[in-house]
Design a protein around this motif. Structure first.
Motif, PDB file in Angstrom:
ATOM      1  N   UNK A 117       0.832  -1.210   0.000  1.00 22.10           N
ATOM      2  CA  UNK A 117       0.000   0.000   0.000  1.00 22.10           C
ATOM      3  C   UNK A 117       0.863   1.255   0.000  1.00 22.10           C
ATOM      4  N   UNK A 118       1.851   1.290   0.880  1.00 24.37           N
ATOM      5  CA  UNK A 118       2.707   2.471   1.005  1.00 24.37           C
ATOM      6  C   UNK A 118       3.499   2.717  -0.285  1.00 24.37           C
ATOM      7  N   UNK A 119       4.130   1.671  -0.804  1.00 29.70           N
ATOM      8  CA  UNK A 119       4.967   1.826  -2.006  1.00 29.70           C
ATOM      9  C   UNK A 119       4.115   2.258  -3.197  1.00 29.70           C
ATOM     10  N   UNK A 120       2.973   1.602  -3.392  1.00 29.81           N
ATOM     11  CA  UNK A 120       2.154   1.935  -4.557  1.00 29.81           C
ATOM     12  C   UNK A 120       1.620   3.364  -4.471  1.00 29.81           C
ATOM     13  N   UNK A 121       1.129   3.747  -3.295  1.00 33.84           N
ATOM     14  CA  UNK A 121       0.515   5.072  -3.167  1.00 33.84           C
ATOM     15  C   UNK A 121       1.543   6.196  -3.158  1.00 33.84           C
ATOM     16  N   UNK A 180      -6.774  -2.927  -8.888  1.00 32.84           N
ATOM     17  CA  UNK A 180      -6.861  -3.785  -7.695  1.00 32.84           C
ATOM     18  C   UNK A 180      -5.993  -3.195  -6.595  1.00 32.84           C
ATOM     19  N   UNK A 181      -6.565  -3.136  -5.395  1.00 32.77           N
ATOM     20  CA  UNK A 181      -5.808  -2.701  -4.228  1.00 32.77           C
ATOM     21  C   UNK A 181      -6.181  -3.610  -3.064  1.00 32.77           C
ATOM     22  N   UNK A 182      -5.460  -3.485  -1.950  1.00 30.78           N
ATOM     23  CA  UNK A 182      -5.844  -4.237  -0.755  1.00 30.78           C
ATOM     24  C   UNK A 182      -4.846  -5.298  -0.360  1.00 30.78           C
ATOM     25  N   UNK A 183      -5.383  -6.372   0.238  1.00 26.08           N
ATOM     26  CA  UNK A 183      -4.552  -7.439   0.776  1.00 26.08           C
ATOM     27  C   UNK A 183      -5.073  -7.866   2.135  1.00 26.08           C
ATOM     28  N   UNK A 184      -4.181  -7.955   3.105  1.00 25.75           N
ATOM     29  CA  UNK A 184      -4.543  -8.445   4.431  1.00 25.75           C
ATOM     30  C   UNK A 184      -5.374  -7.415   5.194  1.00 25.75           C
ATOM     31  N   UNK A 185      -6.554  -7.844   5.645  1.00 24.48           N
ATOM     32  CA  UNK A 185      -7.500  -6.927   6.285  1.00 24.48           C
ATOM     33  C   UNK A 185      -6.918  -6.254   7.528  1.00 24.48           C
ATOM     34  N   UNK A 186      -6.229  -7.014   8.371  1.00 26.44           N
ATOM     35  CA  UNK A 186      -5.647  -6.433   9.595  1.00 26.44           C
ATOM     36  C   UNK A 186      -4.695  -5.289   9.268  1.00 26.44           C
TER      37      UNK A 186
END
Length: 306
Positions: A117-121, A180-186
């Motif tokens: 998330x951090x790298x992509x954004x 597509x974004x996301x991954x582990x909910x926690x």
């Protein structure tokens, strides 16, 4: 449009880092043979075998390995040894401009979701949500299909989810498209309120998790819902929720919790994808365009490399 990293070629070198918890060393060693079968050379981060409590080394050392691999011009992909805990601790110290200047394949999942998330954004770089070396690929009983999906790193081909692998269930009818974004909910929930808060606007949001009771899944989905992340999304991709079962007599079932929040979001939603802590684990790029059609129970994802 996201930045697609250069695809791999036979003879390329890949860098192995452990940005989260200490990886199982026996499994990690065994995974190297798989990478070599793909025609790749392996370069280990200096601190891959470090241990610092539940972390694979101190923050500065795990950060140094990440930076070193992205800066090394011989390294064409950065692959995470395993997940666990701790990647969020280094996110604010990463040199994102350097990563932007040296885009390359970055691969992992679970705790690595924070870095995806951090790298992509921060950089626009497309990254890969897929099984890791020590926790998946290096296991003696690693699924051949999980290994097969590493081949997408060598090819400019789109991915169509193989429906024969798992029965998909329609939660909300419709068609949706977007990145597509996301991954582990926690980990997604843990980004809320930070500089790396997950952006879901117009995107297909993937969620998965492991070893969380339905009440915990409820809490995290409620947080995403109240932060507008579910209603902002174009569609919802429900991955694997391994061992997310009640440990108390009075509980809702996981399916009830997921159904509640998908209906609140009221966006096209498909459930049952083998994305996450499962075997086989189908790997996909994050940040690329994808199309979901619930009437066909179909998910088609663009290639993540150029």
């Amino acid at each position: 449009m996201g930045v697609k990293p250069q695809r791999l070629r036979i003879g390329d070198t890949v860098g192995i880092i452990a940005p989260a918890s200490p990886p199982n060393q026996e499994n990690l060693q065994r995974s190297f043979a798989f990478l070599e079968e793909l025609g790749l050379k392996v370069r280990l981060g200096k601190h891959v075998y470090d241990q610092y409590g539940y972390l694979a080394g101190k923050d500065k050392d795990r950060l140094a390995d990440l930076h070193t691999m992205f800066m090394d011009s011989e390294v064409k992909a950065v692959i995470c040894a395993g997940g666990g805990y701790g990647t969020g601790r280094i996110a604010s110290q990463i040199d994102y401009q350097m990563i932007k200047n040296h885009p390359k394949i970055f691969w992992g999942y679970s705790d690595i979701t924070f870095l995806h998330t951090a790298i992509r954004q921060q950089t626009g770089l497309i990254t890969f949500h897929g099984p890791m070396l020590a926790s998946d690929i290096g296991k003696a009983d690693a699924d051949p299909l999980s290994k097969e999906y590493f081949k997408q790193l060598f090819e400019l081909t789109s991915i169509q989810y193989p429906n024969e692998v798992s029965e998909l269930e329609v939660l909300i009818d419709g068609k949706a498209s977007g990145e597509i974004t996301g991954g582990n909910l926690s980990l997604l929930a843990s980004t809320i309120g930070t500089a790396f808060e997950i952006d879901t606007k117009g995107k297909l949001l993937l969620i998965e998790d492991i070893n969380e009771e339905p009440r915990s899944i409820d809490r995290m989905l409620n947080q995403l819902h109240m932060a507008g992340k579910l209603t902002d999304a174009a569609g919802l991709i429900i991955g694997d929720f391994n061992n997310c079962v009640p440990e108390r007599e009075l509980s809702l079932e996981l399916d009830e919790v997921i159904s509640h929040y998908t209906h609140l979001a009221n966006k096209p939603a498909l459930k049952g994808f083998k994305f996450g802590h499962c075997s086989p684990h189908i790997s996909i790029p994050l940040g690329v365009q994808a199309e979901m059609d619930t009437s066909e129970k179909q998910l088609i994802i663009d290639s993540g490399v150029r």
